[in-house]
Write an enzyme that holds these catalytic residues in place. Sequence first.
Site, mmCIF file in Angstrom:
data_model
loop_
_atom_site.group_PDB
_atom_site.id
_atom_site.type_symbol
_atom_site.label_atom_id
_atom_site.label_comp_id
_atom_site.label_asym_id
_atom_site.label_seq_id
_atom_site.Cartn_x
_atom_site.Cartn_y
_atom_site.Cartn_z
ATOM 1 N N GLU A 141 0.779 -1.223 0.032
ATOM 2 C CA GLU A 141 0.039 -0.032 0.109
ATOM 3 C C GLU A 141 1.002 1.302 -0.033
ATOM 4 O OE1 GLU A 141 -3.078 -0.387 3.103
ATOM 5 O OE2 GLU A 141 -4.330 -1.683 1.800
ATOM 6 N N GLU A 312 -6.644 -8.031 -0.545
ATOM 7 C CA GLU A 312 -7.027 -7.949 0.687
ATOM 8 C C GLU A 312 -8.779 -7.691 0.753
ATOM 9 O OE1 GLU A 312 -4.914 -5.344 3.534
ATOM 10 O OE2 GLU A 312 -3.027 -5.931 2.569
HETATM 11 C C1 GAL Z 1 -4.440 -2.477 4.612
HETATM 12 C C2 GAL Z 1 -3.147 -3.140 4.829
HETATM 13 C C3 GAL Z 1 -2.973 -4.134 6.074
HETATM 14 C C4 GAL Z 1 -3.978 -4.025 7.130
HETATM 15 C C5 GAL Z 1 -5.242 -3.829 6.694
HETATM 16 C C6 GAL Z 1 -6.113 -3.681 7.876
HETATM 17 O O1 GAL Z 1 -4.663 -1.279 4.694
HETATM 18 O O2 GAL Z 1 -2.387 -3.391 3.924
HETATM 19 O O3 GAL Z 1 -1.705 -4.559 6.186
HETATM 20 O O4 GAL Z 1 -3.219 -3.099 7.830
HETATM 21 O O5 GAL Z 1 -5.346 -2.598 5.885
HETATM 22 O O6 GAL Z 1 -7.504 -3.494 7.455
#
Ligand code: GAL
Length: 643
Positions: A141, A312
């Site tokens: 990110e 994710e």
């Molecule tokens: C994303 C990040 C992850 C984790 C996640 C939590 O932005 O890539 O490492 O922090 O959020 O929602």
Amino acid sequence: MLGVCYYPEHWPEAWWADDARQMRELGITYVRIAEFAWSRIEPAPGRFEWGWLDRAVATLGDAGLRIVMCTPTATPPKWLIDAHPGILPTDAQGRPRGFGSRRHTTFSSGAWLEASRAVTEAVAARYGAHPAVAGWQIDNEFGCHDTVLSYGPEDLRAFHEWLRRRYQDPERLNEAWGNVFWSMEVASFDEVSLPAGAVTETNPAARLDFWRFASDQVVAYAAMQAAILRAHSPGRFVTHNFMGRFIGFDHWKLGAELDFATWDSYPLGFTEQRELPDDVRAMFAETGHPDMAAFHHDLYRGVGRGRWWVMEQQPGPVNWAPWNPVPKPGMVRLWTWEALAHGAEVVSYFRWRQAPFAQEQMHAGLHRPDRVRSPGGEEAAQVAAELAALALPDGARAPVVLVFDYEAAWVTSIQPQGQDFNYVELCLRWYEAARRCGLDIDIVPPGAPLAGYAAVLAPCLPIVTEAARAAFEAADGMLLFGPRTGSKTATFSIPPELPPGPLRALLPMRVIQVASLRPGLRHAVAGHVAGTMERWREWVEPGEGTEALARFADNTPALLRAGRAHYLAGWPDAALLNATMRRVLGIAGLTLLDLPPGVRLRRRGDLTFAFNYGPEPWTAPDAGSLILGDCIVPPQGTAVWKA
Ligand code: GAL
């Protein structure tokens, strides 16, 4: 088509094999690892401890999982920062931002670039040829936690170099920025200061160039890692996980360095962060707004040139929004299917198991900290079982295209003129209005070919480049432009011929004054479409060959048409926006539905998917042969049918 984010370094080694077996049982193919593991990979300068990661990779690979290996550069360890404090980013007040979380780096630091190269080389050399490694995620990110713009001494030096390359002569810079205003002229590039910390607002042209510079730094950094990975790991993909609602750098440019794009989808967190009317937020607080994930799916399909994943996927409550509700039952499944409907190749959940310690202990995973499957985990298993019984065809080009521009976001945030002029919000609302008509949408950068689309939407494009102008003129569908389009030159001034500047041929009109409207101040619009403008309104002087389809009370055009091109002179409320969209898409020859606020459709090949984010069941009008679900789609339900 499913994946998961896994942190072997968070769990006893004795659990790994069991975790891997359970991943396979659940239906997971891809497992992403190691993006935050630097302190375990290299606990001291130059001392690499590969043993644990070798064993983790072997355990996951032996279970039949395909590994997405990461470079660990989102979390440089303490020893590196102590040795080179200049790596830390500097805030706009000139204070270094400290160690203790992540992304504590500036892209301009020489020591950081060197350390990044070294650790990328090391990881790439170690695992580049490993048979279980399917591909790579660069870093994590980029820009998260506001880390694109940094205001330290090395940033200033790098900015000077960038300006020297762009302008060659300081006189050209003075001219481009309009530095004669307030005696800001410089005699050499080294006299330029960073556009922060001045007594009042700094020059917007300087800030735009600083943002362009910072964006280029991110892209160059990603390209540096990509080159190392490709050298050590031929035949494997290189990607990056982008964010939602994030405009910190030019994703179109960074995407060009990757094999495909991925993004991190947190529909509840993003809905919580959006500026939505209270009733809308209340309706979607536990489902996510129905266009939140979808908009980004379409954006990142564009950024990935047709190929993208969700890296994710939210599996339950997150920990980082102002409030963090539990998704309503069915939503984790719905979000997964929706990503697949928009063309995702893989949907990967964050994370396998909720961590009982540190910053994200309140963030759900597919499993609870006690190793029992969470409700989100059950829904992921359900999708896996459903997927096994269904072949997904390739998607096709959408009938409607929306032009999304990072410079537009920068220009309007540098000079909002009204404090609620939010570019991403405007784009989301236009997107929503078109999707309420039941249509699929592609998202492209300005300058991308537009021929073949029935309708082209440009919600706001202040700087119209030569390529963008040519693409609009070559489009053969209906065009709808929104406020502030053509209102700035590339160097952030008002075009001599007034807006819409270079679009004069398509839109023979002139914007002669603009107003931002504080909450509650509204300008009524009536005509073929009706409603009110809020937040922003313009006074348009119509030229030859134009027709006013709707007018403000003072009789000036609110929606203007010139042949195929339309111009909407403000920020419309929902009624005006929906009516305008229906009118333009209707004359584009498209068949329009009128979906309820919570229902959306999406086609993938000959399949149509329906998603119900709303509180009422929805009956599909003509549901062909059903493949999944029912033609009465319940709240939080998904249905799929074949045309
Ligand atoms: C994303 C990040 C992850 C984790 C996640 C939590 O932005 O890539 O490492 O922090 O959020 O929602």
